[in-house]
Motif scaffolding. Structure first.
Motif, mmCIF file in Angstrom:
data_model
loop_
_atom_site.group_PDB
_atom_site.id
_atom_site.type_symbol
_atom_site.label_atom_id
_atom_site.label_comp_id
_atom_site.label_asym_id
_atom_site.label_seq_id
_atom_site.Cartn_x
_atom_site.Cartn_y
_atom_site.Cartn_z
ATOM 1 N N ASN B 59 0.802 -1.223 0.000
ATOM 2 C CA ASN B 59 0.000 0.000 0.000
ATOM 3 C C ASN B 59 0.837 1.276 0.000
ATOM 4 O O ASN B 59 0.288 2.367 0.056
ATOM 5 C CB ASN B 59 -0.902 0.002 1.234
ATOM 6 C CG ASN B 59 -2.038 -0.983 1.099
ATOM 7 O OD1 ASN B 59 -2.962 -0.752 0.331
ATOM 8 N ND2 ASN B 59 -1.963 -2.093 1.810
ATOM 9 N N CYS B 61 2.382 2.764 2.272
ATOM 10 C CA CYS B 61 1.736 3.480 3.369
ATOM 11 C C CYS B 61 2.417 4.816 3.655
ATOM 12 O O CYS B 61 3.631 4.944 3.528
ATOM 13 C CB CYS B 61 1.785 2.630 4.633
ATOM 14 S SG CYS B 61 1.071 0.998 4.414
ATOM 15 N N PRO B 64 4.705 3.813 7.029
ATOM 16 C CA PRO B 64 5.109 2.440 6.687
ATOM 17 C C PRO B 64 5.861 1.753 7.828
ATOM 18 O O PRO B 64 7.047 1.987 8.031
ATOM 19 C CB PRO B 64 6.019 2.636 5.474
ATOM 20 C CG PRO B 64 6.609 4.006 5.668
ATOM 21 C CD PRO B 64 5.628 4.816 6.481
ATOM 22 N N VAL B 84 7.855 2.813 -1.151
ATOM 23 C CA VAL B 84 8.718 2.066 -0.247
ATOM 24 C C VAL B 84 9.534 1.048 -1.046
ATOM 25 O O VAL B 84 8.971 0.201 -1.741
ATOM 26 C CB VAL B 84 7.879 1.347 0.830
ATOM 27 C CG1 VAL B 84 8.762 0.414 1.655
ATOM 28 C CG2 VAL B 84 7.178 2.354 1.722
ATOM 29 N N CYS B 101 4.585 -5.748 8.358
ATOM 30 C CA CYS B 101 3.561 -5.254 7.440
ATOM 31 C C CYS B 101 2.204 -5.860 7.771
ATOM 32 O O CYS B 101 2.021 -7.067 7.657
ATOM 33 C CB CYS B 101 3.924 -5.590 5.998
ATOM 34 S SG CYS B 101 2.558 -5.217 4.891
ATOM 35 N N PRO B 102 1.262 -5.049 8.180
ATOM 36 C CA PRO B 102 -0.049 -5.597 8.552
ATOM 37 C C PRO B 102 -0.813 -6.149 7.349
ATOM 38 O O PRO B 102 -1.798 -6.852 7.519
ATOM 39 C CB PRO B 102 -0.781 -4.400 9.159
ATOM 40 C CG PRO B 102 -0.086 -3.203 8.637
ATOM 41 C CD PRO B 102 1.337 -3.590 8.364
ATOM 42 N N ALA B 105 2.191 -7.760 2.827
ATOM 43 C CA ALA B 105 2.502 -7.378 1.455
ATOM 44 C C ALA B 105 3.986 -7.493 1.130
ATOM 45 O O ALA B 105 4.400 -7.272 0.014
ATOM 46 C CB ALA B 105 2.054 -5.938 1.207
ATOM 47 N N ARG B 106 4.758 -7.855 2.137
ATOM 48 C CA ARG B 106 6.198 -8.013 1.935
ATOM 49 C C ARG B 106 6.413 -9.435 1.507
ATOM 50 O O ARG B 106 6.928 -10.250 2.255
ATOM 51 C CB ARG B 106 6.880 -7.795 3.267
ATOM 52 C CG ARG B 106 6.921 -6.357 3.610
ATOM 53 C CD ARG B 106 8.138 -5.858 2.984
ATOM 54 N NE ARG B 106 8.273 -4.430 3.159
ATOM 55 C CZ ARG B 106 9.464 -3.842 3.109
ATOM 56 N NH1 ARG B 106 10.548 -4.545 2.976
ATOM 57 N NH2 ARG B 106 9.549 -2.545 3.188
ATOM 58 N N LYS B 117 9.819 -6.565 -3.202
ATOM 59 C CA LYS B 117 8.413 -6.225 -3.017
ATOM 60 C C LYS B 117 7.947 -5.328 -4.141
ATOM 61 O O LYS B 117 8.748 -4.904 -4.982
ATOM 62 C CB LYS B 117 8.208 -5.517 -1.678
ATOM 63 C CG LYS B 117 8.916 -4.153 -1.631
ATOM 64 C CD LYS B 117 8.722 -3.470 -0.303
ATOM 65 C CE LYS B 117 7.356 -2.873 -0.155
ATOM 66 N NZ LYS B 117 7.091 -1.751 -1.058
ATOM 67 N N ASN B 172 -1.519 2.595 9.389
ATOM 68 C CA ASN B 172 -0.426 2.726 8.424
ATOM 69 C C ASN B 172 -0.727 3.721 7.304
ATOM 70 O O ASN B 172 0.141 4.056 6.527
ATOM 71 C CB ASN B 172 -0.101 1.368 7.812
ATOM 72 C CG ASN B 172 0.740 0.525 8.742
ATOM 73 O OD1 ASN B 172 0.592 0.622 9.962
ATOM 74 N ND2 ASN B 172 1.626 -0.274 8.194
HETATM 75 S S1 SF4 Z 1 5.059 -3.246 2.998
HETATM 76 FE FE1 SF4 Z 1 3.205 -3.118 4.209
HETATM 77 S S2 SF4 Z 1 3.615 -1.583 5.759
HETATM 78 FE FE2 SF4 Z 1 5.175 -1.381 4.203
HETATM 79 S S3 SF4 Z 1 4.384 0.217 2.904
HETATM 80 FE FE3 SF4 Z 1 3.773 -1.751 2.033
HETATM 81 S S4 SF4 Z 1 1.750 -2.148 2.873
HETATM 82 FE FE4 SF4 Z 1 2.649 -0.515 4.090
#
Ligand code: SF4
Ligand SMILES: Nc1nc2c(c(=O)[nH]1)N[C@H]1C(S)=C(S)[C@@H](COP(=O)(O)OP(=O)(O)OC[C@H]3O[C@@H](n4cnc5c(=O)[nH]c(N)nc54)[C@H](O)[C@@H]3O)O[C@H]1N2
Ligand SMILES: Nc1nc2c(c(=O)[nH]1)N[C@H]1C(S)=C(S)[C@@H](COP(=O)(O)OP(=O)(O)OC[C@H]3O[C@@H](n4cnc5c(=O)[nH]c(N)nc54)[C@H](O)[C@@H]3O)O[C@H]1N2
Ligand code: SF4
Ligand code: SF4
Ligand code: SF4
Ligand code: SF4
Ligand SMILES: [Mo]
Lengths: 734, 180, 335
Positions: B59, B61, B64, B84, B101-102, B105-106, B117, B172
């Motif tokens: 996302n 974020c 982040p 990111v 990462c909630p 997504a990693r 990523k 986030n």
């Molecule tokens: S890896 Fe997860 S926490 Fe990091 S920016 Fe992406 S969605 Fe947000």
């Protein structure tokens, strides 16, 4: 438990990477960003399905990178679908056929042996010549599907046979095209001539556009949704377009004709129909009005389960938006054996709404007037394909695949040799496995031209490895469309291994059969260049631009008040079909209820999944990664009754006793309690398809109750009933 | 700081997965791994149903947690944006960012040992192009752009349409938006 | 019915079907880190409280274990890294928001403190080895120095060792993304557990009966505190966000219920509690050796269970349409 096992496996995979010092060092350096190397591109026409979108094949530092849509291609909106984007996988597939293979007997056992091209071709030419000399060239048939089939059709015609059939007819759009032709004198075309982007109301019967990923259809449907067109989806399953619809009509399977007749009833009773259009262009309106009077919404409700008020409301929506209303003709139309009549009903409803060749309804397709390369006339064959199964299906306008197969069984069979190109008959022709075996036993010659070790190759005497669409020229794309255009498929790579382009194979065979004058080009590029030059382009130009758009010469729709002569015997749109009546069929669609679901059984429903084209992409490593198997959709009530849970594997048994391979259950509300659903194209038996072999189940092998359309020979596939079987030691997670 | 956002229209997303394949080829994502994925959410009881498709990915974020918890600075923001990225040469493979990462997504533990990523395709954004997934989507339901520019398509869509983000409670502040 | 389904296959290593990034290596590191903290704290406390007589082992010899145990922990941590060559990257930056970065740097401070702690009782604890050092001037001077400041060193060691102990918990609780870990109790809990394991270790290997008894009593107290903290941790989750309540289910009926209640709470806390009580009250000393072993086992079990249950707890809950095991075929030579 399950999780543990998976970890074990995946950490085994990673362990290799971790202990390898080379890889660890390799990881030290940041990888360059994509596209920073030397990037080149080559135009192509996607062959992952038959929609023919134009794209560009990108290479970075000489390595295949990606395939994307050609921005100038109006036919594809400049974008490829999932499968098109997965095109690189077709080229990279490690299981591709590499060398010509010939059936030999070693120690009493038959196996395939690698042979040289010369040996394979000479063998085939000798056999073909033998057939021509003894029983005549017409006894050699071509079963084909896809662009490259044309090369072999040309070969066969030069050879003296016009016997050929493709599953795109009797297993796909045959009933629709015949039904439309009987009504309008023209078919709904491929690509479908629907004007969805301009429609105010779209009616989908079955057509699960979104899962059915024909690019142009998907894009214009999305456009219509963005413009807030009213979407009406008739489907017993909560399909993807059903989820986007204002009205979803979860119809009782097999009762569409009743609904269509009910709609006609409302449209006529409430005078929602286009009077001027009907008067100007049609015959048989009176008979039709009298015929549909009996099909009131109240009566239709009892058959279809669709409430009378919903039938009326949706009919009014269609009427209100008309003529910008598309009642979609569908594509895979071989459902219940009365499919030509259902397609007629669709055509007639469109006529009442005045949408045929009107804006927002259907458009008039136009091609580029590009002459063909001048070649000598073909010899005139003594028999047509249909002579192999005389009097069977009077309106079969093309070869009927199942007819050809049946006419190839036995010593006195009509056909003696087959050439099979780009079609995997064991999966494609439901319930045909036994017949295919019998045919293969009877035939003198079975040649299979393939890219992959499909199930069909198992029946071959000779297997010829074709290179993929990314490694060859084919004919210029020139389909009837909204915008006339040409598009070029050209090799982006040298053919891998010893595979060869279809045109080369056909030419080589032609030369060995003494038909050199039908193949005067050295390279297919010469032929294409000649043709392109006739319309002011050239191969050189097309190699740069890939797609060339041409202005339309004719109007896109009927003009206001234009008088039109239709290609029907009456020169009118035939609401009442004398042609059908003359052959003893119902001149107007009549509803017959479907066979009821026997107790303890469920109707076998099937369709597409967006990630794959039938079974031809399931081994593609890119698309396999996206969707490695099909699922069996089961309603929660049914799952409860049978103690089934999502994620477990079951087999299905058809009422007639066929047993499928294992398939993973998905318990979902998106299917009703009377049916189960699976995507077609899985359950491959060929072990040489190493990724996909044994993954999922094949709907075809459960189709043991085929309803053949008496009008045109279509294979009605939807009348099959199945139940669950668990074999000892099976069930649970596998 | 430029805030880039992805806006995806669930009305026209059909769950076809083209975005997933396009990402794999564009970015050479190692076999069997994904930077993006598609979720189908169905609720109701037959025949009273609703289905939503969502193409999901990092996302990017505004807050982040993957970056804040990375011990080496390998996870970082690209230039002055919310994109990111991970610098493989600083990444120890400790996997803290995965746990951080909630949105899970990693996703990609690159076989070479570092985290890989979704990059919002910054290599394309830099050239003024849309990310690969966005420009492949056949229904054109994906949009990309800067939220700082009020005239960008994404800004306009968020102004005129109803939308949601995934689990806003994470704090986030995700920048992938779903139009309803 | 509500279905949330991944409709594109996903079998990302370490992530799918549920997060499993860290295995025994990290659990072992957390355990050994906690043990180190306890070891240093007790060694220092005995110095500060002048317990050379009552607890000769703890006061004079225990400290030596700290760097050994810690190094073993660092080794397992290193084993966990996927990009091992880049381990030095922990020390080319300091990330103020990352507990892991803090942890890396705390270790840098802990090692010298721990060494000085050893040296400050080296002559009395390990006279034979100290003899070697004493043969060199520089060695002599260092030992003299450390002995002179033995008390001060101990005073410094206590806060840093405590920080190390708490850090092993905070490391996890800082992950707001993992609801199961998202509790302030984790720091104190891991500290107390670390001290309990260190006390048990002393009770196990100290020779003097009185010292064993002393540390058994200390451990008993710590176990009681730990039980209270475990209860607090559970209550904390139970009264937390929806995600935390969901996460709690993994030990209340979910997959980790058995290991949590039987292995950790039962075998790791309650049985030692009982055995140690029996021992102290003099009822039975037969199983005296067993209690500390169980405490050490419980300490490791706590880390492993926390690590596993916590990784799996998540904000996202997707079912998968596909059997991701099929994806393994991509990597097989002949699937
Ligand atoms: S890896 Fe997860 S926490 Fe990091 S920016 Fe992406 S969605 Fe947000
Ligand atoms: N991704 C992908 N797309 C494809 C293809 C592919 O292989 N993969 N193949 C292409 C080809 S060649 C074709 S022919 C088309 C086929 O695609 P379509 O023409 O769209 O297929 P249909 O068979 O009409 O539609 C299948 C739908 O019919 C519903 N259905 C089942 N029984 C009934 C019934 O009795 N009444 C009604 N109203 N609906 C029913 C099913 O639930 C399912 O949703 O797809 C094309 N697009
Ligand atoms: N049970 C069941 N049967 C069906 C359907 C169904 O839904 N269910 N759908 C029907 C419909 S609508 C259709 S259109 C047909 C489709 O039927 P087919 O066209 O037979 O489709 P596939 O099974 O994909 O087989 C295509 C074969 O072509 C091969 N091939 C791919 N690319 C090339 C190439 O470049 N050159 C050559 N020489 N070969 C190539 C592939 O490896 C594959 O074996 O199936 C019909 N049959
Ligand atoms: S619809 Fe998809 S698979 Fe078919 S030709 Fe177009 S891009 Fe290729
Ligand atoms: S490509 Fe577009 S329509 Fe397809 S799943 Fe992705 S976002 Fe949805
Ligand atoms: S794995 Fe790499 S990017 Fe992730 S937290 Fe560790 S060092 Fe940072
Ligand atoms: S933005 Fe780029 S990296 Fe991210 S999912 Fe889309 S294609 Fe992949
Ligand atoms: Mo078809």
């Amino acid at each position: 438990m399950k999780r543990r096992e998976f970890i074990k496996l995946s950490s085994a995979a990673s362990a290799g990477a971790v202990v390898s010092p080379a890889l660890m060092l390799g990881g030290c350096v940041s990888k360059p960003l994509p596209g920073t190397g030397t990037v080149t591109s080559t135009p192509t026409v996607c062959d992952m399905c038959f929609w023919k979108c134009a794209g560009d094949v990108y290479k970075e530092d000489g390595e295949l990178w990606k395939i994307t849509g050609n921005p100038d291609d109006l036919h594809s909106g400049g974008r490829l679908c999932t499968r098109g984007t997965g095109g690189p996988g077709a080229y990279l597939d490690r299981d591709r056929l590499r060398k010509p293979l010939m059936r030999v007997t070693v120690d009493g056992r038959q196996t395939f042996q690698e042979v040289s091209w010369d040996e394979a071709l000479q063998f085939i030419a000798t056999k073909m010549q033998g057939i021509a000399d003894t029983v005549g060239p017409e006894r050699m048939a071509l079963l084909h599907h896809g662009a490259g089939g044309h090369h072999f059709l040309h070969l066969l015609r030069a050879f003296g046979s016009d016997s050929h059939a493709e599953p795109a007819f009797a297993q796909c759009r045959g009933p629709r095209d015949v039904g439309f032709r009987l009504t309008f004198g023209e078919s709904a075309s491929s690509p479908e001539r629907t004007d969805m982007a301009n429609a105010r109301c779209i009616v989908l019967l079955g057509s699960h556009i979104g899962e059915n990923l024909h690019n142009g259809q998907v894009q214009t449907l999305a456009e219509a949704i963005n413009k807030d067109a009213t979407l009406i989806t008739v489907d017993p399953r909560f399909s993807v377009p059903a989820g986007k619809s204002k009205h979803w009509l979860p119809i009782k399977p097999g009762t569409d004709i009743a609904l269509l007749l009910g709609w006609m009833n409302v449209v006529i009773e409430e005078e929602l129909y286009d009077k001027d259009y009907v008067e100007r262009y049609t015959i048989g309106f009176e008979q039709l009005a009298a015929h549909v009077r009996q099909y009131t919404p109240e009566w239709v409700f009892l058959e279809t389960g669709i409430r009378p008020d919903v039938i009326r409301e949706t009919a009014r929506e269609m009427g209100k938006a008309a003529p910008a209303t598309v009642v979609h003709p569908g594509r895979h139309a071989t459902w219940y054996g009365d499919d030509t009549q259902r397609s007629r009903a669709v055509a007639i409803l469109n006529t009442l709404l005045g949408s045929w060749n009107r804006e927002g309804g259907f458009y008039i397709p136009e091609k580029v007037d590009m002459p063909h390369y001048p070649l000598p006339d073909y010899p005139k064959p003594k028999f047509k394909t249909g002579d192999a199964y005389p009097d069977k299906w009077p309106f079969a306008s093309q070869g009927v695949t199942n007819g050809v197969i049946e006419a190839s069984i036995g010593d006195d069979a009509f056909f003696k040799g087959w050439m099979v190109y780009g079609t995997n008959l064991p999966q494609t022709i439901p319930g045909a496995v036994d017949k295919l075996r019998a045919a293969a036993d009877s035939l003198d010659l079975v040649v299979v031209v393939e890219t992959m070790p499909s199930e069909m190759t198992g029946y071959a005497d000779v297997i010829l490895p074709e290179c993929t669409f990314l490694e060859r020229y084919d004919d210029i794309r020139n389909s009837g469309e909204r915008h006339p255009s040409l598009a070029l498929r050209m090799p982006a790579f040298e053919p891998l291994h010893e595979s060869k382009p279809g045109w080369w194979i056909a030419k080589q065979l032609g030369e060995r059969l003494g038909l050199r004058h039908y193949f005067p080009w050295n390279d297919y590029a010469d032929k294409l260049d000649w043709e392109l030059r006739q319309v002011g382009s050239s191969l050189e130009e097309m190699q740069k631009i890939g797609v060339k758009n041409f202005p339309r010469k004719r109007p896109l729709y009927f003009l206001e008040g234009q008088n039109v002569r239709f290609f029907t015997p009456s020169r009118k749109i035939e609401l009442y079909s004398q042609q059908l009546a003359d052959k003893g069929f119902d001149p107007m669609p009549v509803y017959t209820p479907p066979e009821p679901v026997p107790s303890g059984y469920y109707r076998l429903n099937y369709g597409r999944m967006p990630a794959h084209t039938f079974g031809k992409t399931t081994n593609n490593p890119l698309l396999f990664q996206l969707a490695p198997e099909n699922q069996l959709w089961v309603n929660p009530l049914v799952a409860n009754e049978h103690g089934l849970a999502s994620g477990e594997y079951v087999r299905l048994a058809s009422r007639e006793g066929a047993i499928s391979s294992k398939i993973r259950v998905r318990v979902t509300e998106r299917i009703g309690p009377d049916s189960v659903f699976m995507a077609h194209g899985f359950g491959h038996k060929s072990k040489r398809l190493r990724l996909t072999a044994g993954a999922g189940a094949d709907d075809s092998e459960l189709m043991t109750n085929i309803k053949v359309d008496p009008i045109m020979g279509g294979t009605g596939m939807r009348g099959n009933f199945v139940t669950f079987v668990r074999q000892p030691g099976e069930g649970g997670a596998a | 700081m430029t805030r880039f956002a992805m806006v995806i229209d669930t009305r026209t997303c059909i769950g076809c997965g083209d975005c997933v394949v396009a990402c794999k080829t564009e970015n050479n994502v190692p076999e069997g791994l994904n930077r993006d994925w598609v979720v189908e959410a169905t609720s109701g009881t037959y025949p009273d149903l609703k289905t939503e498709f969502r193409s999901e990915r990092c996302n990017h974020c505004s807050n982040p947690t993957c970056v804040t918890l990375c011990p080496t600075g390998a996870s970082h923001l690209w230039k002055d944006t919310n994109i990111v990225l991970v610098e493989p040469e600083k990444c120890t493979g400790c996997k803290a960012c995965i746990a951080a990462c909630p949105y899970d997504a990693r996703l990609v533990m690159h076989p070479d040992g570092y985290i890989d990523k979704c990059t919002f395709c910054h290599h394309r954004v830099e050239k003024g192009m849309d990310p690969a997934c966005v420009s492949s989507c056949p229904t054109r339901c994906m949009h990309f752009g800067s939220l700082d520019d009020p005239s960008s398509e994404v800004s306009k869509l968020l102004k005129t349409r109803e939308y949601k983000v995934l689990s806003p409670e994470t704090g986030n502040e995700p920048n992938v938006y779903y139009l309803l | 019915m509500k279905e949330e389904l991944l409709v594109t296959a996903r079998g990302n290593e370490l992530i799918d079907p549920s997060l499993h990034i860290w295995t025994w290596e990290v659990a072992m590191y957390l355990f050994l880190g906690g043990l180190t903290a306890g070891v240093m704290v007790f060694a220092a406390l005995m110095t500060v409280l002048n317990k050379d007589e009552e607890a000769p082992f703890a006061a004079k010899r225990l400290a030596l274990l700290a760097p050994l145990v810690l190094s073993a922990g660092m080794t397992t941590l290193f084993l966990d890294l996927e990009h091992k060559l880049f381990v030095y990257r922990f020390y080319t930056s300091f990330q103020i928001t990352s507990p892991m970065s803090w942890g890396a740097w705390i270790l840098v401070v802990i090692y010298p403190i721990s060494i000085m702690q050893i040296l400050s009782t080296f002559r009395s604890g390990y006279g034979f080895f100290a003899g070697f050092a004493d043969r060199m001037t520089i060695g002599r001077e260092i030992l003299d120095f450390c002995e002179r400041y033995r008390r001060q060193i101990a005073m410094v060691a206590i806060p840093f060792a405590t920080a190390l102990g708490i850090y092993t918990g905070i490391l996890l609780s800082a992950f707001g993304a993992r609801p199961f870990w998202n509790s302030g109790v984790l720091g104190p809990l891991f500290l107390v557990s670390g001290m309990s394991t260190a006390a048990a270790l002393v009770a196990l290997i100290a020779r003097h009966h009185s010292e064993k008894a002393l540390f058994t009593r200390i451990d008993l107290g710590l176990i009681v505190v730990e039980i209270a903290l475990v209860a607090l941790f559970l209550i904390n989750l139970a009264t937390g966000t929806g995600q935390q309540i969901d996460a709690l289910q993994s030990v209340l009926g979910g997959p980790y219920t058995l290991v949590f209640w039987v292995l950790f709470v039962g075998i790791g806390l309650l049985i030692p509690l009982l055995l140690e009580t029996l021992e102290i009250t003099g009822v039975s000393k037969k199983l005296a050796m067993l209690a500390p072993i169980l405490v050490l086992f419980g300490g490791y079990a706590l880390r492993q269970i926390m690590l596993d249950a916590g990784q799996e707890s998540s904000w996202t809950h997707y079912d998968t349409q596909y059997n991701s095991e099929l994806l393994e075929r991509l990597h097989e030579e002949n699937p």
